[in-house]
Structures are given as C-alpha cells and as structure tokens.
Design a protein around this motif. Structure first.
Motif, PDB file in Angstrom:
ATOM      1  N   ILE A  53      -6.571   8.135   1.446  1.00  0.00           N
ATOM      2  CA  ILE A  53      -6.533   6.800   2.044  1.00  0.00           C
ATOM      3  C   ILE A  53      -7.828   6.630   2.829  1.00  0.00           C
ATOM      4  O   ILE A  53      -8.132   7.424   3.722  1.00  0.00           O
ATOM      5  CB  ILE A  53      -5.326   6.628   2.983  1.00  0.00           C
ATOM      6  N   HIS A 105      -7.421   5.356  -2.410  1.00  0.00           N
ATOM      7  CA  HIS A 105      -6.854   4.048  -2.081  1.00  0.00           C
ATOM      8  C   HIS A 105      -7.542   3.516  -0.830  1.00  0.00           C
ATOM      9  O   HIS A 105      -7.493   4.135   0.246  1.00  0.00           O
ATOM     10  CB  HIS A 105      -5.349   4.163  -1.833  1.00  0.00           C
ATOM     11  N   GLN A 106      -8.206   2.359  -0.947  1.00  0.00           N
ATOM     12  CA  GLN A 106      -8.892   1.743   0.187  1.00  0.00           C
ATOM     13  C   GLN A 106      -8.037   0.616   0.754  1.00  0.00           C
ATOM     14  O   GLN A 106      -7.631  -0.297   0.027  1.00  0.00           O
ATOM     15  CB  GLN A 106     -10.254   1.211  -0.248  1.00  0.00           C
ATOM     16  N   ASP A 116       0.832  -1.204   0.000  1.00  0.00           N
ATOM     17  CA  ASP A 116       0.000   0.000   0.000  1.00  0.00           C
ATOM     18  C   ASP A 116       0.863   1.250   0.000  1.00  0.00           C
ATOM     19  O   ASP A 116       0.576   2.218  -0.709  1.00  0.00           O
ATOM     20  CB  ASP A 116      -0.911   0.007   1.229  1.00  0.00           C
ATOM     21  N   ILE A 131       2.279   1.826  -3.513  1.00  0.00           N
ATOM     22  CA  ILE A 131       1.294   2.373  -4.443  1.00  0.00           C
ATOM     23  C   ILE A 131       1.108   3.874  -4.214  1.00  0.00           C
ATOM     24  O   ILE A 131       1.069   4.668  -5.164  1.00  0.00           O
ATOM     25  CB  ILE A 131      -0.048   1.630  -4.275  1.00  0.00           C
ATOM     26  N   LEU A 132       1.010   4.269  -2.949  1.00  0.00           N
ATOM     27  CA  LEU A 132       0.767   5.670  -2.625  1.00  0.00           C
ATOM     28  C   LEU A 132       1.982   6.545  -2.929  1.00  0.00           C
ATOM     29  O   LEU A 132       1.834   7.667  -3.438  1.00  0.00           O
ATOM     30  CB  LEU A 132       0.373   5.793  -1.153  1.00  0.00           C
ATOM     31  N   PHE A 175      -7.134  10.345  -6.576  1.00  0.00           N
ATOM     32  CA  PHE A 175      -6.725   8.944  -6.425  1.00  0.00           C
ATOM     33  C   PHE A 175      -7.165   8.461  -5.052  1.00  0.00           C
ATOM     34  O   PHE A 175      -6.727   8.972  -4.020  1.00  0.00           O
ATOM     35  CB  PHE A 175      -5.206   8.816  -6.562  1.00  0.00           C
ATOM     36  N   VAL A 208      -4.484  12.678  -3.172  1.00  0.00           N
ATOM     37  CA  VAL A 208      -4.377  11.247  -2.905  1.00  0.00           C
ATOM     38  C   VAL A 208      -5.057  10.994  -1.565  1.00  0.00           C
ATOM     39  O   VAL A 208      -4.738  11.648  -0.570  1.00  0.00           O
ATOM     40  CB  VAL A 208      -2.911  10.782  -2.864  1.00  0.00           C
ATOM     41  N   GLU A 256       2.156   7.180  -6.610  1.00  0.00           N
ATOM     42  CA  GLU A 256       1.149   8.138  -7.046  1.00  0.00           C
ATOM     43  C   GLU A 256       1.541   9.571  -6.698  1.00  0.00           C
ATOM     44  O   GLU A 256       1.239  10.510  -7.433  1.00  0.00           O
ATOM     45  CB  GLU A 256      -0.195   7.797  -6.389  1.00  0.00           C
TER      46      GLU A 256
END
Length: 876
Positions: free
Chosen positions: A191, A320-321, A171, A174-175, A318, A189, A178
């Motif tokens: 979360i 992100h879960q 995770d 990915i962040l 963006f 971004v 980005e």
C-alpha cells in the motif's frame, strides 16, 4: 537544507578551480583550503540538518552554516567576474594593461581577506556545533530524545482500529481479494501513498477483515518506521506467529536463529505479516532473509510512502496506491470527527454551519489526516462564530496540530518527515516546486522529479508517447508545507505586486538569493526590496497573474518598470537564472548583456523586442528559450554561434531569419523548433539527444531522414512534423516509408493528402505517437496502425479518414493509451472487438457528427479512465 547548500558549494568551488583557474591566479591555494574546510563542515551537517527541530539554537547554527557556504561561493565568483571583465581592457595600450594588473592585485587582496574572514567564521561555527552535541560523520549518527519521541508518535499498533472509516472500503476490498484469492500471482501486497493518506488505517482494516482472519493461520504486525533494528522486528514477528513460545526463549535467540525460525514458521503455515511504515531499501535488505520468496501461501503486506521501496522488495508484487477523498467523503469524515462527542440532541448542524464545514473540508485537499485534525479542532466548537474563527485559521491548525486528539502531531509534521528523509540533492528541487510547475530540462532534473513522485511528495502526469514526465503538481497541503519550509530556509522571496505597494512576504534583512515577482499592470505598485538584501541574487523569476495555462488574457507591459529595474540587472552580477515568464511585454533590458554568470534565460511566452543584439553577448549561457508567440516573430541573436556552452536551445515558433550558424554550438543536447533551412548542418551537432523539427517541403526531407537514420548519433527522442500539399509520386512515398523507418523517431505528425498508408512493416518500433491531418485516406487506417507495436498515442484529425467505417480488431493497438478522433465528417460506424486496445486510458471523440453510436466493444476496455464526447450524432 543546509547540507544541500554546502554540498552544492563544495562541487561549485571544485568546478571553478578546474575551469576558471586562469582567473584565480594568486588565490587558488586559499580557495582550495576553504573548499576543504567547507567540505569537512558538511559532515557535521548530516547530523545537524536533521536536528533543527530540537531547538532554535541548533537551527540558528545550521542557518549560519548555510550563509557561510553561500558567502564563500559569492566571494570567489565575484572575484572571477571582476577579473574577467577587466582583462583585455588594455591589450593594445600598455598603460591600461598596467592599470588592469594593479586592479587585479587589489582584487586578490580583497578576496584573500574575505576568505580569511570566512575561515574564521567556519572555525567558530565548528566549535559551536560541537558545543551543541552535533557530531562529525565519523563519530556516529546523531540521536536525541526528540527523535525518540517522534518515533513513538509514529508507531502503529494492530489492535488500534479507526472507528470512523470513510471512502476507503473499496480499497480494503481490493486488498483483501488479493490476499485471500487462491493461486494468487505474488506473495507481496503493498500500500503506497503520501503521508496522512490512510495507509496504516486501510492496512488495519485489511488485517482484521473476517475473510483474511479465516484464510490465514498466523498473524503478525510490526511498525518499521525510520529508526529500526532488525533484531527487534524479528522478535516482534516471532512473538505473534508463535505465541506459545516464551519471551525469554525468543530474547535469547541469536540473530541467525531468529531469521531461520521466522522463515520456517511462514513455510509451515499460512501467515500474514504486516510491515507498516517501511521507509528504506536498507530496512528490507536487513530483513529479507527471514521471508520466503516462493508461492507457499504466506503473504507479506507492507505500507510505505516510497514506491521504490515496494518495487525493490518485489518488482512483480501487487502495488496499490491510495486515492484522495472526494468532497462528499471529506465532509462525511469531518462530521464524524467534529460531531462525535456531542449529545444526540446537539448532533446536527445548521445550513450555514454545513456550508462552512464543507468549505473547510474542501481545504483539506482530500487528505484524511487533515480532515481528522480539523475535526478534532471543531469537536470543541459548538457555534457558527466559533467555526468561522477556525475557518480563518485552518492552515495554522494544520501546521501546529492544535487538535482535540493529541495523538496527531499536526499535518505539517507528518509531511515534514518525507522532506527530512530526502537525499540532500532533492531538497532544492522540491522547494523550487512552490513557485510553479516547470518542465524538466535534463536527465538529472527528471530523476529528481521521479524520486519525489516515488516518495509520494508530488503528483506527476506522464506523457503517453514517451513515458517521460510531462508535468507535475503539489497537493495543496504539501504546497503549503513547501511554502512554509522555503520561507523558513530563506530559500526564496516572493514579491506579489497584485496586493499593493508592499511585498506580501516578510522583508527581513537576510540575504535573498532567489526571487519571484508577480507583476501588475499598475506601475506604482512596483517596489523592489532593498539592494543590500538582493545583491547576491542568483535566480529571478517573473510571473504574469493574467496567464491561465496556455491562455494569456492580458500582457503586462514592463517598459514603465524599466527605470526602476535598471539597477535590478546592473547590480545582480551573480544572476544565473532569469525567466521572464509568459505574458510579459516590452523592450529587452540591455543591462542583461553584462550578466556574465547567467546560465538560463527564458523568453517563453513573452514579447520582448530588441533581444537579439543583447543575447549574443551571453557567451556562458547554457539554456536559451526563445519560444515566443507566433504572432510576435523575432530575429535570431546575431552571435548565437559563438555561445559555445549552450546545451538547450528552444527556437521561436516563427522568426524573421531562420538561417543559423552552428559552428560553435557543438555542445547542444536539446534543440526544439528546427526548420529545414538548418537541416544541412545537423551533422555538426554530435551531442544532440532531443530534436523537434518541422518541414514543409520534400526537398529537405532526405537530409533529416539521413540524420535520424544514423546509428552514430546520440539522439534519444525526436519529433518531426511534415506538412505537404500532397504525397503523390513514387519518390514521395519512398521518402515517407524511409521516414517511418527512422529508429530515433518517436513522434510523427503528417499534414497533407496521402493516397494510402505504407505497410505496417515500415513503421519503426520506436514510433509511439502518430498524428494524421488532412490525409484523406479511403482505406480504414486502423488496420495498419493497429499493428504498430509500441504506439501509445494516436490522433486522427480533420479529414484524415474519408471512409464511413472503422474497425479495431482483436489484439490491435496493444500499447495504445490515448486515442483522439476529431472532425471525421464521414465516419458512421466504429467497431471495437474484444481484446482491442487493452491499455487505453483516454478517449476523445469530437465533431464526428455522423457517428451513430459508441462502440459496444468499449465495455471490454477496463483500463479506460477518461472518455469525452463533443458534438457528435444526437443519438450518442
């Protein structure tokens, strides 16, 4: 929760005053007065309902408010019930009519005294609430030292980084990618995830990541939380982004200067600003003018439990879960926390302790916070006996947070923050989920579920074809919290007859308004709670413990229970919801026909005989579910057409008498399992929004096509199954083309031979689900079906394609989410070109025994999450 109840009662009293005024003659003024006082009391609860945590005394007062609201509603509805049941008893005989009038006078006097007593209770309670410092809405929002303590407890600081980091490195990667990738598509971004999932922990790892530190020139971390001030937040950001400015200079800036300065510094240099734990759209609306929305290099990273907040900040951002930890990751994290403080010589665990530890880690449901709290407890336990003691009390530790690390206030407290932040109308919806996973039946219910899902309080499964919620579930720990809260609020009493003659839940003397009964085949275990605690019952839900999903291993016979249950239905005159659940068998209780207030009745999955003569008496019913198993056909209620208030009707899969009169059912909104015998009367149902119908002959097909094609209907979703021995004549094919063009049709199931599929131009854009079976198509159906623009689910069943080769070409099936290939006996080759099915998430291949290999092109389908193969060629 008290606010929820009072709001509902205010609305309910208003409805009764408007729609049942003829039964309230003589007491209308009193009802209006008590409604006004209950509404005024509701404003106090906006403060009180969030302050129960401060002390038992405040909590007790709030509990009394809830009971007063319920008692008010009960008194009015009982009066209406009694008057309505007595009127008409002597229209032909003057003496009986005179007796009825005398009885009504007595009833009016009785309800008048009850309302007067309720008004006295309201006055006393209002004074009591003011004594405890609970304020009226117009006097300002409530605040307290307890609220401030919780705010400080939730506050995060960027320099405190979690040492024991497990399972979330991907995770972080990915962040980071980005945030630092050049020419990235968005400046935001986010979360997102439920409380305790590790949003802040991941954000800190990203914030301190070396690639992030190299990429940005300025950094600022602020915790927003539920209590925030825009000025404090902006001052904190400015201090971090421009450390050379003196604090005094920042503190003396006016608000407009603060906004401008924060905005300008983010345009002058690349900055990363973290808004941690942001809860509301209002918080962002108060801050947004300080953040540039252009692609200038600066980025905003925010964490939130509420998906809608992130989408509100930037719908194109963006998002992100976070996922839950798997069992191995949970055990790894537990070891780090539980064994961290031991000496090297005592840092291992034996086989038995490891088994116990893994079991406890599994009970955490993949929630990092729960693992950390549990690890803090185990850190001071060194023997197997001590670990076994903890294992017996795991849920207690989660609720009370008795961990070694005192910075954690307990899992339940963290989850409770989400509950207390819910708007009042969603709290009852959430508490209902402790019972079972139920279908949504109205747009309001679906909105409630969407809200809970966006707040990461429930997990939902979406129907690929409609995009609507198909089912929902609770995380194990969220369900534990839900159970605890429901018991605390006296929301529901659960009686489980599988565990002996005494109910599992506490049998307190407080009034029960919702009850869930888990039945057992042993009639001796059936013991109802005292009648005085259940006389105001509103909901009764029955469950068969031998039901697992769609499978019923054993029906529970209720005939033996009926002598004990007779009073159950005779005494509960205020019952609104009655669900017999799946796997219940026996005679339908005749006493149900007297339940005037019943609004919802479900026989779904049950086998109760003799219901048709009783159900017709329930003229105020709004939802009727008769989806009994096909091997237990039933007759339709003979007075169904008189149930004018019916909104949702789920017909049996098979019935002895299919012909139905629709004269009085003009308010129907949902109609499921309609057969062609009733197609001609469809035009009478002008308010129908959802229709599921089936047809086994072409003679009736024209009628349903005309209805589905009518632009004047209110239909939103319709599903149609056509079973025919053949589609041979030109007339048949013309009808099929017309059916495919119906703009209200989203799901179509065709069963029977088709010479060829109509051209793709005949397929309506509304079609999202197509199922073919026995079609015997010789030409590759993928050529045509791949061009249906919004197709999300496709099932090719037994003998639907007789050819040997299928091809999914580039750009075909742009929206397809789910594909099932089953029993295609001749299929040998299947080719998938790059760019085909770009959104496919689920693929199932079953009993395609000649298929030589899985298409190589599937490697380009990066969205694929589920792939199942069953009984195909050996080489696959």
């Amino acid at each position: 929760m008290a606010e929820t109840v009072v709001s509902f009662v205010v609305e309910r009293l208003g409805f009764l005053l408007t729609n049942e005024a003829k039964f309230l003659y003589g007491v209308c003024d009193q009802v209006k007065q008590v409604q006004a006082e209950v509404k005024w009391m509701h404003d106090f609860l906006k403060d009180a309902d969030t302050r129960q945590i401060e002390g038992e005394r405040v909590g007790n007062r709030v509990w009394e408010v809830r009971e007063i609201a319920y008692d008010t509603e009960d008194a009015v509805e009982t009066f209406i019930f009694e008057v309505a049941s007595r009127r008409g008893c002597g229209i032909r005989i003057i003496l009986k009519r005179f007796t009825c009038l005398l009885n009504e006078a007595r009833l009016r006097r009785k309800v008048g005294l009850e309302i007067q007593a309720i008004q006295t209770r309201i006055s006393n309670l209002t004074r009591s609430l003011q004594t405890y410092g609970i304020k009226h809405l117009n006097e300002g929002e409530g605040s307290s030292s307890a609220t401030e303590r919780r705010r400080l407890l939730r506050r995060s600081y960027s320099h405190v980084v979690e040492e024991d980091f497990v399972g979330l490195l991907n995770d972080v990667g990915i962040l980071v990618a980005e945030l630092v990738t050049k020419n990235t598509h968005c400046p935001l971004v986010s979360i997102c995830g439920m409380g305790g999932l590790g949003k802040t922990t991941v954000a800190k790892k990203v914030y301190h990541h070396r690639d992030v530190r190299r990429h940005f020139d300025g950094f600022a971390w602020v915790c927003v939380s539920q209590q925030w001030k825009a000025q404090d937040i902006l001052q904190g950001i400015l201090k971090k982004l421009i450390p050379e400015i003196k604090n005094k200079e920042i503190m003396e800036m006016r608000d407009d200067e603060l906004f401008k300065k924060v905005y300008e510094v983010q345009k002058e240099k690349k900055c990363l600003v973290v808004l941690d734990d942001i809860w509301s759209k209002d918080a962002w609306n108060a801050l947004k003018d300080a953040f540039p929305n252009e692609k200038i290099g600066s980025k905003l990273l925010l964490t939130t439990r509420i998906k809608d907040v992130a989408l509100h900040v930037d719908p194109n951002g963006f998002l992100h879960q976070l996922r839950y930890l798997n069992e191995e990751e949970s055990w790894e994290l537990l070891q780090k926390k539980a064994l961290r403080r031991r000496d090297d010589t005592d840092s291992s665990v034996g086989i038995e302790m490891e088994k116990l530890g893994r079991k406890m880690a599994g009970q955490c449901g993949g929630l990092p916070l729960a693992v950390v709290v549990l690890g803090g407890v185990l850190a001071t336990k060194h023997t197997l006996d001590e670990w076994e003691t903890v294992n017996r009390n795991v849920n207690l530790y989660f609720r009370k947070g008795k961990g070694h690390d005192q910075e954690y206030s307990g899992v339940s407290d963290i989850l409770a923050l989400s509950y207390h932040d819910l708007p009042y109308q969603f709290k009852s919806c959430f508490l209902y989920l402790e019972i079972e996973e139920k279908e949504t039946r109205t747009d309001v219910a679906e909105r409630c579920l969407h809200e809970l899902a966006h707040r990461c309080m429930i997990q939902v499964q979406v129907n690929e074809s409609t995009g609507r919620i198909k089912s929902c579930r609770l995380h194990d720990l969220m369900r534990d919290f839900c159970l605890s809260k429901a018991k605390e609020e006296n929301f529901l009493k659960v009686i489980d007859f599988r565990h002996g003659s005494e109910p599992v839940e506490s049998t307190s003397s407080s009034t029960t308004r919702r009850i869930a009964l888990y039945l057992h085949t042993n009639v001796d275990t059936f013991v109802l709670p005292p009648q005085e605690t259940t006389q105001h019952l509103r909901s009764a839900l029955f469950f068969n413990p031998y039901v697992d999903g769609l499978f019923i291993s054993s029906f529970v016979e209720i005939d033996e229970f009926m002598p004990k249950m007779k009073s159950f239905f005779e005494d509960f005159k205020l019952l609104r919801v009655l669900d017999f659940g799946k796997g219940i068998k026996g005679r339908f209780p005749k006493a149900i026909g007297k339940l005037r207030h019943l609004r919802y009745l479900s026989l779904n999955g049950s086998h109760l005989t003799g219901s048709e003569s009783v159900i017709g008496k329930l003229k105020y019913l709004e939802t009727l579910d008769l989806r009994v198993p096909s091997y237990f056909p039933i007759s339709m209620p003979n007075r169904l057409w008189k149930m004018e208030r019916l909104r949702h009707l789920y017909l049996p899969f098979f019935t002895h008498s299919r012909r139905i009169r629709w004269d009085g059912l003009r308010n129907l909104e949902i109609l499921v399992n309609l057969w062609p015998d009733n197609f001609e009367d469809l035009l009478k149902l002008t308010k129908l929004r959802k229709l599921k119908a089936s047809c086994i002959e072409f003679n009736a097909l024209g009628t349903i096509i005309n209805y589905l094609s009518d632009p004047a209907t209110c239909l939103r979703h319709s599903s149609f199954t056509l079973k025919a021995e053949r589609f041979c004549s030109e007339e048949d094919l013309t009808l099929l083309c017309r059916l495919l063009e119906c703009h209200h049709l989203y799901k179509l199931s065709l069963r029977g031979p088709i010479g060829k599929l109509p051209d793709d131009t005949h397929f309506s854009p509304s079609l999202t689900y197509i199922e073919l079976g026995g079609s015997r198509l010789k030409k590759d159906p993928m050529v045509t079906l791949g061009k249906v623009p919004n197709l999300r689910r496709l099932e090719l069943e037994s003998d639907s394609f007789a050819g040997e080769e299928m091809v999914c070409s580039t750009m075909s099936f742009p929206q397809l989410r789910s594909l099932v290939l089953r029993c295609l006996e001749n299929l040998e080759e299947w080719r998938v070109d790059e760019g085909a099915m770009p959104n496919l998430s689920s693929l199932r291949i079953q009993y395609c025994e000649k298929l030589k290999m899985v298409p190589d092109g599937l490697r380009f389908v990066t969205s694929l999450q589920e792939f199942k193969i069953l009984q195909t060629a050996k080489r696959i």
